[in-house]
Design a protein around this motif. Structure first.
Motif, PDB file in Angstrom:
ATOM      1  N   SER A 211      25.786  50.379  17.112  1.00 25.17           N
ATOM      2  CA  SER A 211      24.958  51.150  17.240  1.00 25.17           C
ATOM      3  C   SER A 211      25.897  52.415  17.450  1.00 25.17           C
ATOM      4  CB  SER A 211      24.163  50.698  18.288  1.00 25.17           C
ATOM      5  OG  SER A 211      25.171  51.190  19.652  1.00 25.17           O
ATOM      6  N   ASP A 212      25.084  53.351  16.337  1.00 23.09           N
ATOM      7  CA  ASP A 212      25.915  54.726  16.473  1.00 23.09           C
ATOM      8  C   ASP A 212      26.203  55.126  17.723  1.00 23.09           C
ATOM      9  OD1 ASP A 212      26.628  54.602  13.957  1.00 23.09           O
ATOM     10  OD2 ASP A 212      24.282  55.452  13.134  1.00 23.09           O
ATOM     11  N   TRP A 213      25.028  54.893  18.943  1.00 26.49           N
ATOM     12  CA  TRP A 213      25.179  55.360  20.345  1.00 26.49           C
ATOM     13  C   TRP A 213      25.981  55.537  20.618  1.00 26.49           C
ATOM     14  CZ3 TRP A 213      24.557  53.083  24.770  1.00 26.49           C
ATOM     15  CH2 TRP A 213      24.451  53.630  25.864  1.00 26.49           C
ATOM     16  N   LEU A 214      26.983  54.221  20.631  1.00 27.83           N
ATOM     17  CA  LEU A 214      27.934  52.989  21.821  1.00 27.83           C
ATOM     18  C   LEU A 214      28.983  53.524  21.213  1.00 27.83           C
ATOM     19  CD1 LEU A 214      28.698  51.591  23.527  1.00 27.83           C
ATOM     20  CD2 LEU A 214      28.600  49.748  21.639  1.00 27.83           C
ATOM     21  N   ARG A 215      29.407  53.958  19.870  1.00 30.82           N
ATOM     22  CA  ARG A 215      30.836  54.584  19.335  1.00 30.82           C
ATOM     23  C   ARG A 215      30.882  56.057  19.398  1.00 30.82           C
ATOM     24  NH1 ARG A 215      29.758  53.751  14.481  1.00 30.82           N
ATOM     25  NH2 ARG A 215      28.302  55.844  13.711  1.00 30.82           N
ATOM     26  N   LYS A 216      29.810  56.762  19.844  1.00 30.52           N
ATOM     27  CA  LYS A 216      29.561  58.430  19.914  1.00 30.52           C
ATOM     28  C   LYS A 216      30.315  58.448  21.500  1.00 30.52           C
ATOM     29  CE  LYS A 216      26.414  60.508  16.270  1.00 30.52           C
ATOM     30  NZ  LYS A 216      25.189  60.668  16.194  1.00 30.52           N
ATOM     31  N   TYR A 217      29.052  57.170  22.947  1.00 30.90           N
ATOM     32  CA  TYR A 217      29.687  57.695  23.956  1.00 30.90           C
ATOM     33  C   TYR A 217      31.133  57.486  24.016  1.00 30.90           C
ATOM     34  CZ  TYR A 217      29.351  56.235  28.659  1.00 30.90           C
ATOM     35  OH  TYR A 217      29.413  56.242  29.714  1.00 30.90           O
ATOM     36  N   VAL A 218      31.782  56.272  23.310  1.00 31.62           N
ATOM     37  CA  VAL A 218      32.889  55.756  23.485  1.00 31.62           C
ATOM     38  C   VAL A 218      34.082  56.946  23.098  1.00 31.62           C
ATOM     39  CG1 VAL A 218      34.973  54.260  22.788  1.00 31.62           C
ATOM     40  CG2 VAL A 218      32.726  53.381  23.375  1.00 31.62           C
ATOM     41  N   GLN A 219      33.419  57.824  22.210  1.00 33.02           N
ATOM     42  CA  GLN A 219      34.420  58.863  21.350  1.00 33.02           C
ATOM     43  C   GLN A 219      34.938  60.233  22.578  1.00 33.02           C
ATOM     44  OE1 GLN A 219      32.405  59.501  17.545  1.00 33.02           O
ATOM     45  NE2 GLN A 219      33.810  57.965  16.813  1.00 33.02           N
ATOM     46  N   ASN A 220      33.259  59.817  23.318  1.00 30.46           N
ATOM     47  CA  ASN A 220      33.117  61.210  23.823  1.00 30.46           C
ATOM     48  C   ASN A 220      33.843  60.620  25.158  1.00 30.46           C
ATOM     49  OD1 ASN A 220      31.886  62.903  22.311  1.00 30.46           O
ATOM     50  ND2 ASN A 220      29.770  61.800  23.042  1.00 30.46           N
ATOM     51  N   SER A 221      33.797  59.335  25.289  1.00 27.04           N
ATOM     52  CA  SER A 221      34.524  59.146  27.197  1.00 27.04           C
ATOM     53  C   SER A 221      35.901  58.657  26.538  1.00 27.04           C
ATOM     54  CB  SER A 221      34.137  57.548  27.683  1.00 27.04           C
ATOM     55  OG  SER A 221      32.327  57.835  27.899  1.00 27.04           O
TER      56      SER A 221
END
Length: 404
Positions: A164-174
């Motif tokens: 999912s794009d949401w998980l990828r963006k969350y990992v990048q922001n983290s």
């Protein structure tokens, strides 16, 4: 006859109406040209510009040092809080520096032990939740399939989550926020070290600090300063004593509940609830109750509801029964004044102001109470809340109006 120069000059000065204008006073131009600026005006302008520059410089310095000043204020109240223990050990011949070190060392051991127990508890619960997550996900999927007659599989859910794009963006922001979190942690440790050092010096050199302050004041002012200092020590110690006692009662009550429900880590959770709910103002109660509810939810969702009900009921008991009695005996401040002082302190200095608002207001109230002249209250029923003459009731007045 040809006009001479004198007659031409007289003709030029004569007005058309035949009248001669007044002759200007001698030396008029010379006096106008010689008028100069008053001597005090340049000095006043320089003084005004200097005052404005000093004000701007002071305002800039204050905004730059506001963090340091808040840390010093916290350190001062912390030194006032440990002053009774340090003075008690110093009365038996121990050096104040050693006594202060022992007090701080004891606080460090207690804090480190509590953080270690809490961290191990949280780590164990997180590992347990991660290990049980597939089983919990299977139960949720089975309930969805049986209720809505669908054919959802756990593999499909896992693949959709991983890609999912949401998980990828969350990992990048983290990943990008790791540096910010590290900087905040280092800044917090530096502030803690600054507060500890200042509070250590304030407590260890308390008598020397009082002597240095009194050496620049006349004898009458010295007595007032020493009296205010003593009141501040008593009120701050009384505030911490009352908070510690309420934390003990709260911890015991929540321990009994958690132990009866069979929630794991009941002692550590009880200590967490007692400390956080009493020493973190305004939102401390909600932070304290959230963790036991989360742990209880992993055991049984209904247990979380019981914990929530108990937290709300106990909070009402503490606010209306326990806290007014303890506050009246230790801090001697009205609950409404305490609540207002916490709100005002939060508005001025945030969480720091909320922590030191009650002892500061109690100290100010006790100090000013000695200078307020009091009189004997007259023996009047209205003082006790009784009315001297009863007005006719609404029913009697209605009958009178209908009779008219």
């Amino acid at each position: 006859m040809a006009p001479t120069d004198e007659t031409a000059q007289v003709a030029q000065q004569t007005s058309p109406l035949g009248t001669t204008p007044p002759t200007p006073p001698p030396g008029g131009e010379a006096s106008g040209q010689g008028a100069r600026m008053p001597r005090w005006l340049p000095r006043a302008m320089v003084l005004a510009l200097t005052l404005v520059a000093l004000f701007q410089l002071g305002s800039w310095a204050f905004h730059q040092l506001i963090g340091l000043l808040i840390n010093i204020l916290i350190a001062f109240f912390l030194a006032l809080a440990i002053e009774p223990a340090v003075s008690w050990m110093a009365s038996y011949g121990m050096r104040r520096g050693l006594a202060t070190f022992l007090v701080f060392f004891g606080l460090l051991i207690v804090t480190a032990g509590f953080i270690t127990l809490l961290g191990s508890m949280l780590a164990g619960q997180i590992i347990k939740m991660i290990e049980g997550f597939p089983e919990y996900l299977d139960s949720v999927i089975n309930w969805i399939n049986s209720t809505f007659h669908t054919h959802v599989r756990r593999v499909d859910v896992q693949d959709s989550l991983v890609h999912s794009d949401w998980l990828r963006k969350y990992v990048q922001n983290s990943a990008t926020g790791v540096l910010d979190v590290s900087a905040q942690v280092l800044g917090g440790l530096f502030k803690l070290l600054t507060i500890t050092l200042f509070s250590f010096y304030f407590a260890a050199d308390g008598p020397r600090l009082r002597r240095a302050l009194c050496s620049v004041l006349p004898p009458a002012r010295q007595a007032e300063v020493l009296r205010a200092w003593e009141i501040a020590v008593d009120k701050t110690g009384g505030y911490l004593y009352s908070r510690g006692l309420m934390a003990l009662v709260s911890g015991v009550a929540h321990y009994i509940l958690l132990q009866a429900l069979g929630v794991p880590y009941a002692p550590v959770l009880a200590v967490w609830v007692g400390l956080v709910s009493q020493f973190i103002p305004t939102i401390g109660t909600y932070l304290a109750g959230a963790l036991p509810m989360l742990i209880a939810f992993t055991v049984n969702p209904w247990y979380a509801l019981w914990v929530l009900i108990f937290v709300v009921v106990y909070q009402q008991f503490e606010n209306y029964v326990l806290q007014p009695k303890l506050t009246a005996k230790t801090v001697d401040i009205h609950p409404a004044v305490a609540f207002g002082s916490v709100i005002a302190g939060t508005a001025l200095l945030g969480a720091v102001g909320a922590l030191i608002a009650i002892p500061a207001v109690a100290t100010l109230q006790a100090f000013l109470g000695a200078y307020v002249k009091r009189y004997d209250v007259t023996d009047d029923p209205r003082v006790q809340g009784h009315r001297t003459r009863r007005s006719p009731s609404f029913r009697v007045r209605l009958r009178g109006l209908l009779g008219r």
